[in-house]
Design a protein around this motif. Sequence first.
Motif, PDB file in Angstrom:
ATOM      1  N   THR A  37       1.578   0.360  -6.900  1.00 16.96           N
ATOM      2  CA  THR A  37       0.463   0.330  -7.843  1.00 16.96           C
ATOM      3  C   THR A  37       0.706   1.367  -8.926  1.00 16.96           C
ATOM      4  O   THR A  37       0.995   2.528  -8.629  1.00 16.96           O
ATOM      5  N   PRO A  79      -4.733  -5.985  -8.099  1.00 14.22           N
ATOM      6  CA  PRO A  79      -5.033  -5.785  -6.672  1.00 14.22           C
ATOM      7  C   PRO A  79      -6.228  -6.625  -6.245  1.00 14.22           C
ATOM      8  O   PRO A  79      -7.252  -6.671  -6.926  1.00 14.22           O
ATOM      9  N   SER A 116       6.092  -5.246  -9.236  1.00 18.59           N
ATOM     10  CA  SER A 116       7.355  -5.312  -8.502  1.00 18.59           C
ATOM     11  C   SER A 116       8.480  -4.989  -9.459  1.00 18.59           C
ATOM     12  O   SER A 116       8.395  -5.273 -10.653  1.00 18.59           O
ATOM     13  N   ILE A 174       4.639   5.161 -10.492  1.00 23.30           N
ATOM     14  CA  ILE A 174       4.251   4.500  -9.254  1.00 23.30           C
ATOM     15  C   ILE A 174       4.563   5.482  -8.134  1.00 23.30           C
ATOM     16  O   ILE A 174       5.730   5.700  -7.801  1.00 23.30           O
ATOM     17  N   ASN A 202       7.585  -2.665  -4.451  1.00 27.37           N
ATOM     18  CA  ASN A 202       6.224  -2.918  -4.909  1.00 27.37           C
ATOM     19  C   ASN A 202       5.465  -1.612  -4.977  1.00 27.37           C
ATOM     20  O   ASN A 202       5.753  -0.686  -4.217  1.00 27.37           O
ATOM     21  N   LYS A 226      -2.668  -1.755 -11.657  1.00 25.14           N
ATOM     22  CA  LYS A 226      -2.156  -3.056 -11.195  1.00 25.14           C
ATOM     23  C   LYS A 226      -0.953  -2.859 -10.296  1.00 25.14           C
ATOM     24  O   LYS A 226      -0.237  -1.871 -10.389  1.00 25.14           O
ATOM     25  N   GLN A 227      -0.745  -3.852  -9.416  1.00 28.49           N
ATOM     26  CA  GLN A 227       0.422  -3.831  -8.552  1.00 28.49           C
ATOM     27  C   GLN A 227       1.583  -4.488  -9.285  1.00 28.49           C
ATOM     28  O   GLN A 227       1.397  -5.513  -9.942  1.00 28.49           O
ATOM     29  N   GLN A 269       4.631   0.568  -1.246  1.00 25.87           N
ATOM     30  CA  GLN A 269       3.332   0.552  -1.905  1.00 25.87           C
ATOM     31  C   GLN A 269       2.713   1.925  -1.836  1.00 25.87           C
ATOM     32  O   GLN A 269       2.814   2.629  -0.845  1.00 25.87           O
TER      33      GLN A 269
END
Length: 152
Positions: free
Chosen positions: A106, A137, A94, A121, A104, A91-92, A151
Amino acid sequence: MSVDVSYITGGTGSTGATPKTASNELDRQAFLNLFVAQLKYQDPSSPMDTSAMMAQTTQLSTMESLEEMTATSRETFALQMRMSAADLVGKQVSWVDEDKKTQNGTVSGVSYSGSVPVVLIGDKQISLNSISFVATPGGPTELPETTDDTQS
Protein backbone atom coordinates in the motif's frame (compact mmCIF):
# COMPACT_ATOMS: atom_id res chain seq x y z
CA MET A 1 29.50 33.80 -51.93
CA SER A 2 30.59 31.97 -48.78
CA VAL A 3 29.84 32.89 -45.20
CA ASP A 4 32.23 32.01 -42.38
CA VAL A 5 30.27 29.89 -39.91
CA SER A 6 33.25 28.40 -38.09
CA TYR A 7 32.29 30.19 -34.87
CA ILE A 8 29.25 27.89 -34.65
CA THR A 9 31.26 24.69 -34.86
CA GLY A 10 34.10 25.90 -32.68
CA GLY A 11 36.70 26.63 -35.35
CA THR A 12 38.53 29.90 -35.69
CA GLY A 13 37.00 32.49 -37.92
CA SER A 14 36.94 36.18 -38.57
CA THR A 15 34.26 36.84 -35.95
CA GLY A 16 36.33 35.72 -32.97
CA ALA A 17 33.18 34.50 -31.23
CA THR A 18 33.20 31.24 -29.34
CA PRO A 19 30.24 28.89 -29.10
CA LYS A 20 28.27 28.53 -25.87
CA THR A 21 27.85 24.77 -26.34
CA ALA A 22 29.34 22.14 -28.59
CA SER A 23 25.97 21.32 -30.12
CA ASN A 24 25.11 20.55 -33.72
CA GLU A 25 21.82 22.39 -33.34
CA LEU A 26 21.46 26.05 -34.24
CA ASP A 27 19.88 28.18 -31.59
CA ARG A 28 18.06 31.45 -32.18
CA GLN A 29 21.16 33.61 -31.77
CA ALA A 30 23.23 31.52 -34.20
CA PHE A 31 20.41 31.68 -36.75
CA LEU A 32 20.22 35.46 -36.43
CA ASN A 33 24.01 35.77 -36.68
CA LEU A 34 23.99 33.76 -39.90
CA PHE A 35 21.10 35.76 -41.29
CA VAL A 36 22.79 39.10 -40.54
CA ALA A 37 26.08 37.87 -42.00
CA GLN A 38 24.25 36.74 -45.12
CA LEU A 39 22.67 40.17 -45.51
CA LYS A 40 25.91 41.98 -44.69
CA TYR A 41 28.02 40.12 -47.25
CA GLN A 42 25.49 39.78 -50.05
CA ASP A 43 26.37 41.00 -53.52
CA PRO A 44 24.78 44.47 -53.96
CA SER A 45 24.23 43.82 -57.65
CA SER A 46 22.30 40.63 -56.81
CA PRO A 47 20.55 41.14 -53.47
CA MET A 48 18.83 38.36 -51.60
CA ASP A 49 15.34 37.51 -52.82
CA THR A 50 12.63 38.95 -50.54
CA SER A 51 10.73 35.67 -50.52
CA ALA A 52 13.89 33.85 -49.39
CA MET A 53 14.25 36.32 -46.49
CA MET A 54 10.62 35.78 -45.52
CA ALA A 55 11.06 32.02 -45.69
CA GLN A 56 14.07 32.19 -43.37
CA THR A 57 12.35 34.42 -40.83
CA THR A 58 9.32 32.12 -40.95
CA GLN A 59 11.60 29.15 -40.28
CA LEU A 60 13.03 30.95 -37.25
CA SER A 61 9.57 31.72 -35.94
CA THR A 62 8.45 28.12 -36.48
CA MET A 63 11.55 26.80 -34.73
CA GLU A 64 10.92 29.02 -31.70
CA SER A 65 7.28 27.95 -31.56
CA LEU A 66 8.26 24.29 -31.68
CA GLU A 67 10.78 24.79 -28.88
CA GLU A 68 8.09 26.44 -26.74
CA MET A 69 5.65 23.61 -27.47
CA THR A 70 8.27 21.01 -26.56
CA ALA A 71 9.01 22.74 -23.26
CA THR A 72 5.29 23.00 -22.48
CA SER A 73 4.78 19.32 -23.31
CA ARG A 74 7.63 18.31 -20.98
CA GLU A 75 6.19 20.41 -18.16
CA THR A 76 2.72 18.96 -18.72
CA PHE A 77 4.04 15.39 -18.70
CA ALA A 78 6.00 16.03 -15.49
CA LEU A 79 2.89 17.46 -13.84
CA GLN A 80 0.81 14.48 -14.96
CA MET A 81 3.37 12.08 -13.47
CA ARG A 82 3.28 13.98 -10.18
CA MET A 83 -0.52 13.95 -10.10
CA SER A 84 -0.61 10.24 -10.94
CA ALA A 85 1.85 9.44 -8.17
CA ALA A 86 -0.09 11.50 -5.62
CA ASP A 87 -3.29 9.71 -6.63
CA LEU A 88 -1.70 6.37 -5.64
CA VAL A 89 -1.46 7.28 -1.94
CA GLY A 90 -3.60 4.81 0.03
CA LYS A 91 -3.94 2.39 -2.89
CA GLN A 92 -2.51 -1.08 -3.21
CA VAL A 93 0.01 -1.55 -6.01
CA SER A 94 2.09 -4.30 -7.54
CA TRP A 95 5.58 -4.07 -9.01
CA VAL A 96 8.35 -6.43 -10.06
CA ASP A 97 11.46 -6.15 -7.92
CA GLU A 98 15.08 -6.58 -8.98
CA ASP A 99 14.81 -10.34 -8.26
CA LYS A 100 11.98 -10.55 -10.83
CA LYS A 101 9.43 -11.24 -8.07
CA THR A 102 6.05 -9.54 -8.03
CA GLN A 103 5.58 -7.50 -4.85
CA ASN A 104 2.44 -5.91 -3.39
CA GLY A 105 1.98 -3.09 -0.94
CA THR A 106 0.00 0.00 0.00
CA VAL A 107 1.40 3.37 -1.04
CA SER A 108 1.96 5.57 2.00
CA GLY A 109 3.63 8.57 0.37
CA VAL A 110 5.32 10.05 -2.68
CA SER A 111 8.73 11.64 -3.21
CA TYR A 112 9.32 14.15 -6.01
CA SER A 113 13.06 14.54 -5.48
CA GLY A 114 14.05 12.90 -8.80
CA SER A 115 12.91 13.30 -12.38
CA VAL A 116 10.45 10.41 -11.96
CA PRO A 117 8.27 10.40 -8.82
CA VAL A 118 8.94 7.63 -6.31
CA VAL A 119 6.15 6.03 -4.28
CA LEU A 120 6.82 4.94 -0.71
CA ILE A 121 5.61 1.47 0.26
CA GLY A 122 6.65 0.53 3.76
CA ASP A 123 10.39 1.12 3.82
CA LYS A 124 10.74 0.68 0.05
CA GLN A 125 10.96 3.39 -2.59
CA ILE A 126 9.49 2.29 -5.92
CA SER A 127 9.79 4.35 -9.10
CA LEU A 128 6.42 5.31 -10.56
CA ASN A 129 7.29 3.71 -13.88
CA SER A 130 7.83 0.34 -12.10
CA ILE A 131 4.22 0.11 -10.88
CA SER A 132 2.39 -2.58 -12.87
CA PHE A 133 -0.99 -2.79 -11.12
CA VAL A 134 -3.14 -0.50 -8.95
CA ALA A 135 -6.17 -1.41 -6.81
CA THR A 136 -8.25 0.43 -4.24
CA PRO A 137 -8.13 -1.43 -0.90
CA GLY A 138 -11.38 -3.32 -0.40
CA GLY A 139 -12.39 -2.70 -4.01
CA PRO A 140 -13.81 -5.32 -6.36
CA THR A 141 -10.50 -5.84 -8.16
CA GLU A 142 -7.91 -8.08 -6.53
CA LEU A 143 -4.17 -7.78 -6.87
CA PRO A 144 -2.43 -10.42 -8.99
CA GLU A 145 -0.93 -13.35 -7.18
CA THR A 146 2.53 -12.73 -5.83
CA THR A 147 5.61 -14.84 -5.34
CA ASP A 148 6.57 -12.91 -2.21
CA ASP A 149 4.00 -10.98 -0.14
CA THR A 150 5.33 -7.70 1.26
CA GLN A 151 2.07 -5.93 2.02
CA SER A 152 2.51 -3.08 4.43
